[in-house]
Design a protein around this motif. Structure first.
Motif, PDB file in Angstrom:
ATOM      1  N   GLY A   1      17.380  -9.291  -0.351  1.00 44.64           N
ATOM      2  CA  GLY A   1      16.320 -10.282  -0.245  1.00 44.64           C
ATOM      3  C   GLY A   1      16.555 -11.324   0.822  1.00 44.64           C
ATOM      4  N   ALA A   2      17.540 -11.092   1.697  1.00 43.46           N
ATOM      5  CA  ALA A   2      17.897 -12.097   2.700  1.00 43.46           C
ATOM      6  C   ALA A   2      17.113 -11.970   3.998  1.00 43.46           C
ATOM      7  CB  ALA A   2      19.393 -12.010   3.008  1.00 43.46           C
ATOM      8  N   ALA A   3      16.327 -10.905   4.154  1.00 43.15           N
ATOM      9  CA  ALA A   3      15.596 -10.700   5.405  1.00 43.15           C
ATOM     10  C   ALA A   3      14.277 -11.456   5.379  1.00 43.15           C
ATOM     11  CB  ALA A   3      15.349  -9.213   5.625  1.00 43.15           C
ATOM     12  N   SER A   4      13.987 -12.170   6.450  1.00 40.74           N
ATOM     13  CA  SER A   4      12.737 -12.913   6.531  1.00 40.74           C
ATOM     14  C   SER A   4      11.581 -11.958   6.768  1.00 40.74           C
ATOM     15  CB  SER A   4      12.800 -13.946   7.662  1.00 40.74           C
ATOM     16  OG  SER A   4      12.971 -13.317   8.915  1.00 40.74           O
ATOM     17  N   GLY A   5      10.388 -12.357   6.279  1.00 45.21           N
ATOM     18  CA  GLY A   5       9.195 -11.542   6.476  1.00 45.21           C
ATOM     19  C   GLY A   5       8.958 -10.524   5.384  1.00 45.21           C
ATOM     20  N   LEU A   6       9.847 -10.479   4.380  1.00 40.61           N
ATOM     21  CA  LEU A   6       9.699  -9.528   3.289  1.00 40.61           C
ATOM     22  C   LEU A   6       9.657 -10.268   1.959  1.00 40.61           C
ATOM     23  CD1 LEU A   6      12.233  -6.782   4.423  1.00 40.61           C
ATOM     24  CD2 LEU A   6       9.750  -6.676   4.560  1.00 40.61           C
ATOM     25  N   ASP A   7       8.685  -9.938   1.136  1.00 41.80           N
ATOM     26  CA  ASP A   7       8.544 -10.563  -0.172  1.00 41.80           C
ATOM     27  C   ASP A   7       8.352  -9.472  -1.211  1.00 41.80           C
ATOM     28  OD1 ASP A   7       8.055 -12.076  -2.394  1.00 41.80           O
ATOM     29  OD2 ASP A   7       6.118 -12.869  -1.709  1.00 41.80           O
ATOM     30  N   ALA A   8       9.418  -9.203  -1.964  1.00 40.47           N
ATOM     31  CA  ALA A   8       9.369  -8.120  -2.955  1.00 40.47           C
ATOM     32  C   ALA A   8       8.704  -8.548  -4.255  1.00 40.47           C
ATOM     33  CB  ALA A   8      10.783  -7.618  -3.240  1.00 40.47           C
ATOM     34  N   SER A   9       8.395  -9.834  -4.403  1.00 41.34           N
ATOM     35  CA  SER A   9       7.868 -10.318  -5.680  1.00 41.34           C
ATOM     36  C   SER A   9       6.517  -9.697  -6.014  1.00 41.34           C
ATOM     37  CB  SER A   9       7.752 -11.844  -5.666  1.00 41.34           C
ATOM     38  OG  SER A   9       6.837 -12.277  -4.672  1.00 41.34           O
ATOM     39  N   VAL A  10       5.709  -9.421  -4.977  1.00 44.54           N
ATOM     40  CA  VAL A  10       4.398  -8.832  -5.235  1.00 44.54           C
ATOM     41  C   VAL A  10       4.524  -7.452  -5.859  1.00 44.54           C
ATOM     42  CG1 VAL A  10       4.214  -7.792  -2.923  1.00 44.54           C
ATOM     43  CG2 VAL A  10       2.137  -8.316  -4.215  1.00 44.54           C
ATOM     44  N   PHE A  11       5.578  -6.731  -5.531  1.00 43.58           N
ATOM     45  CA  PHE A  11       5.791  -5.406  -6.105  1.00 43.58           C
ATOM     46  C   PHE A  11       6.365  -5.521  -7.516  1.00 43.58           C
ATOM     47  CE2 PHE A  11       6.800  -5.217  -1.486  1.00 43.58           C
ATOM     48  CZ  PHE A  11       5.631  -4.606  -1.074  1.00 43.58           C
ATOM     49  N   ALA A  12       7.333  -6.408  -7.677  1.00 44.91           N
ATOM     50  CA  ALA A  12       7.994  -6.562  -8.977  1.00 44.91           C
ATOM     51  C   ALA A  12       7.043  -7.069 -10.044  1.00 44.91           C
ATOM     52  CB  ALA A  12       9.190  -7.500  -8.830  1.00 44.91           C
ATOM     53  N   ALA A  13       6.023  -7.823  -9.629  1.00 40.01           N
ATOM     54  CA  ALA A  13       5.106  -8.430 -10.592  1.00 40.01           C
ATOM     55  C   ALA A  13       4.024  -7.474 -11.070  1.00 40.01           C
ATOM     56  CB  ALA A  13       4.454  -9.662  -9.965  1.00 40.01           C
ATOM     57  N   ASP A  14       3.971  -6.286 -10.526  1.00 38.07           N
ATOM     58  CA  ASP A  14       2.924  -5.334 -10.888  1.00 38.07           C
ATOM     59  C   ASP A  14       3.374  -4.469 -12.055  1.00 38.07           C
ATOM     60  OD1 ASP A  14       0.830  -3.574 -10.987  1.00 38.07           O
ATOM     61  OD2 ASP A  14       1.420  -2.453  -9.195  1.00 38.07           O
ATOM     62  N   PRO A  15       2.750  -4.604 -13.239  1.00 37.62           N
ATOM     63  CA  PRO A  15       3.179  -3.808 -14.403  1.00 37.62           C
ATOM     64  C   PRO A  15       2.950  -2.313 -14.220  1.00 37.62           C
ATOM     65  CG  PRO A  15       1.146  -5.009 -14.883  1.00 37.62           C
ATOM     66  CD  PRO A  15       1.640  -5.523 -13.582  1.00 37.62           C
ATOM     67  N   PHE A  16       1.955  -1.947 -13.433  1.00 36.31           N
ATOM     68  CA  PHE A  16       1.682  -0.528 -13.207  1.00 36.31           C
ATOM     69  C   PHE A  16       2.822   0.130 -12.446  1.00 36.31           C
ATOM     70  CE2 PHE A  16      -0.459   2.837 -10.576  1.00 36.31           C
ATOM     71  CZ  PHE A  16      -0.635   3.735 -11.618  1.00 36.31           C
TER      72      PHE A  16
ATOM     73  N   GLU B   1      -6.600  -9.063   4.399  1.00 35.20           N
ATOM     74  CA  GLU B   1      -6.406 -10.489   4.597  1.00 35.20           C
ATOM     75  C   GLU B   1      -5.372 -11.051   3.627  1.00 35.20           C
ATOM     76  OE1 GLU B   1      -6.740 -13.833   6.681  1.00 35.20           O
ATOM     77  OE2 GLU B   1      -7.875 -11.992   7.090  1.00 35.20           O
ATOM     78  N   GLY B   2      -4.345 -11.698   4.190  1.00 37.17           N
ATOM     79  CA  GLY B   2      -3.327 -12.365   3.386  1.00 37.17           C
ATOM     80  C   GLY B   2      -2.234 -11.465   2.865  1.00 37.17           C
ATOM     81  N   ALA B   3      -2.324 -10.153   3.104  1.00 35.69           N
ATOM     82  CA  ALA B   3      -1.298  -9.230   2.576  1.00 35.69           C
ATOM     83  C   ALA B   3      -0.062  -9.259   3.468  1.00 35.69           C
ATOM     84  CB  ALA B   3      -1.858  -7.817   2.502  1.00 35.69           C
ATOM     85  N   GLY B   4       1.100  -9.253   2.827  1.00 36.06           N
ATOM     86  CA  GLY B   4       2.368  -9.219   3.539  1.00 36.06           C
ATOM     87  C   GLY B   4       2.771  -7.803   3.872  1.00 36.06           C
ATOM     88  N   HIS B   5       4.030  -7.646   4.253  1.00 35.29           N
ATOM     89  CA  HIS B   5       4.500  -6.347   4.735  1.00 35.29           C
ATOM     90  C   HIS B   5       4.501  -5.305   3.622  1.00 35.29           C
ATOM     91  CE1 HIS B   5       6.461  -3.495   7.285  1.00 35.29           C
ATOM     92  NE2 HIS B   5       7.439  -3.316   6.417  1.00 35.29           N
ATOM     93  N   GLY B   6       3.839  -4.196   3.882  1.00 33.15           N
ATOM     94  CA  GLY B   6       3.789  -3.089   2.921  1.00 33.15           C
ATOM     95  C   GLY B   6       2.996  -3.377   1.671  1.00 33.15           C
ATOM     96  N   ALA B   7       2.214  -4.448   1.671  1.00 32.76           N
ATOM     97  CA  ALA B   7       1.527  -4.870   0.457  1.00 32.76           C
ATOM     98  C   ALA B   7       0.019  -4.682   0.529  1.00 32.76           C
ATOM     99  CB  ALA B   7       1.841  -6.336   0.155  1.00 32.76           C
ATOM    100  N   SER B   8      -0.465  -3.884   1.469  1.00 31.51           N
ATOM    101  CA  SER B   8      -1.916  -3.695   1.604  1.00 31.51           C
ATOM    102  C   SER B   8      -2.515  -3.085   0.340  1.00 31.51           C
ATOM    103  CB  SER B   8      -2.219  -2.795   2.803  1.00 31.51           C
ATOM    104  OG  SER B   8      -1.874  -3.438   4.021  1.00 31.51           O
ATOM    105  N   SER B   9      -1.809  -2.168  -0.293  1.00 27.93           N
ATOM    106  CA  SER B   9      -2.350  -1.513  -1.483  1.00 27.93           C
ATOM    107  C   SER B   9      -2.337  -2.441  -2.703  1.00 27.93           C
ATOM    108  CB  SER B   9      -1.569  -0.225  -1.801  1.00 27.93           C
ATOM    109  OG  SER B   9      -0.240  -0.513  -2.119  1.00 27.93           O
ATOM    110  N   TYR B  10      -1.722  -3.621  -2.547  1.00 30.39           N
ATOM    111  CA  TYR B  10      -1.694  -4.606  -3.639  1.00 30.39           C
ATOM    112  C   TYR B  10      -2.720  -5.711  -3.406  1.00 30.39           C
ATOM    113  CZ  TYR B  10       2.671  -2.501  -5.211  1.00 30.39           C
ATOM    114  OH  TYR B  10       3.630  -1.613  -5.664  1.00 30.39           O
ATOM    115  N   ALA B  11      -3.361  -5.697  -2.236  1.00 33.38           N
ATOM    116  CA  ALA B  11      -4.290  -6.799  -1.883  1.00 33.38           C
ATOM    117  C   ALA B  11      -5.597  -6.713  -2.669  1.00 33.38           C
ATOM    118  CB  ALA B  11      -4.578  -6.743  -0.380  1.00 33.38           C
TER     119      ALA B  11
END
Length: 310
Positions: free
Chosen positions: A40-55, A300-310
């Protein structure tokens, strides 16, 4: 003397290039970008959006239970490994090919390519949705990742050549296959790089999400974001080492160049808030694509690799 100092400087630069190569592309190195990303030390990446998805947890459980091991010949030597889950109604025969007992009539297959420092299971959510929609899913592990960690990371360039073998794996199983390619980040770059290769007619479309323009461009971004180092002459030195040790150059490994030869329909996705693979790369790869059928979508507003979560 001046010549001796120049030689020592060259030796020092070569050593730095080797260190940077190991840091970025050697999965066996003690210190690596992969380790920084996974911590989690790399800038520009936010894994929380993935971890928060119950599916996602439901999908991961499904994938771990349903996946079956696969392997294909690497384009250069040895084998590369991955996973597959055949779709509902798809029955493998005793010879390993699709059986005539199969009740599926659509022959739909999705080959899914994961990102840098990741693994096939990162795409479990998308894989489960595709499987529920009637697709068989094939998820190769990239070079330098998971079961292929004995190899240097190919950054999509070497993986694109392996991808031809994965496509053939599906065709050998089902000659009537209708294949779609999907990739995220490095996987997105991989399928864009593959778009310019001689793809079999069974490949019907390509969907890439947040892939980079070239390995050089992406590493130039990360030289600032992660390593806080100047691009020149350090990236040049790492490029020279990569040519010697892994067999490819950073500028040679270009999605933009390959897209000039693309012929199958392509969809380009990217999150507008992506700074890891900068959002500007979306327009660059879209404009480079020669396919007569292409479309791009910005989330709009989606971070890296998070388009399918937008």
């Amino acid at each position: 003397c001046a010549a001796g100092a120049l030689a020592l400087g060259g030796i020092g630069l070569s050593a730095v290039g080797g260190t940077l190569f190991d840091f970025a592309l050697n999965p066996r190195a003690k210190r690596s970008i992969m380790a920084r990303i996974n911590s989690g030390a790399a800038s520009g990446l936010d894994a929380s959006v993935f971890a928060a998805d119950p599916f996602r947890q439901e999908a991961l459980t499904w994938f771990e239970e349903a996946k079956r091991p696969s392997e294909v010949p690497a384009f250069d030597h040895g084998t590369v490994h991955g996973w597959h889950v055949w779709g509902r109604g798809v029955v493998p025969g005793e010879d390993g090919r699709r059986s005539s007992a199969s009740t599926d009539t659509e022959h739909r297959y999705l080959i899914m390519c994961h990102g840098y420092s990741g693994r096939p299971s990162d795409l479990c959510r998308e894989a489960l949705m595709a499987h529920r929609a009637g697709y068989s899913v094939v998820l190769p592990a990239a070079r330098g990742h998971e079961a292929n960690s004995d190899r240097y990371v190919g950054m999509g360039w070497l993986d694109a050549k392996d991808l031809l073998q994965w496509i053939q794996f599906v065709i050998d199983f089902d000659p009537e296959a209708r294949i779609a390619l999907y990739g995220v980040s490095m996987g997105g770059a991989e399928i864009m790089m593959a778009s310019g290769l001689d793809l079999p007619a069974q490949v019907k479309c390509i969907v890439e999400d947040c892939g980079y323009t070239s390995v050089w461009d992406e590493f130039a971004v990360q030289m600032g974001n992660i390593m806080h180092l100047p691009v020149h002459p350090l990236l040049d030195a790492a490029d020279a080492v990569c040519r010697m040790r892994a067999g490819y150059g950073f500028k040679e490994a270009s999605a933009v160049a390959q897209l000039a030869h693309a012929r199958v329909p392509m969809l380009f996705l990217h999150g507008s808030a992506d700074t890891f693979v900068p959002f500007w790369m979306l327009d660059a790869v879209y404009e480079a694509c020669a396919s007569p059928q292409k479309e791009k979508v910005a989330f709009e507003g989606a971070g890296h690799g998070a388009s399918s979560y937008a």
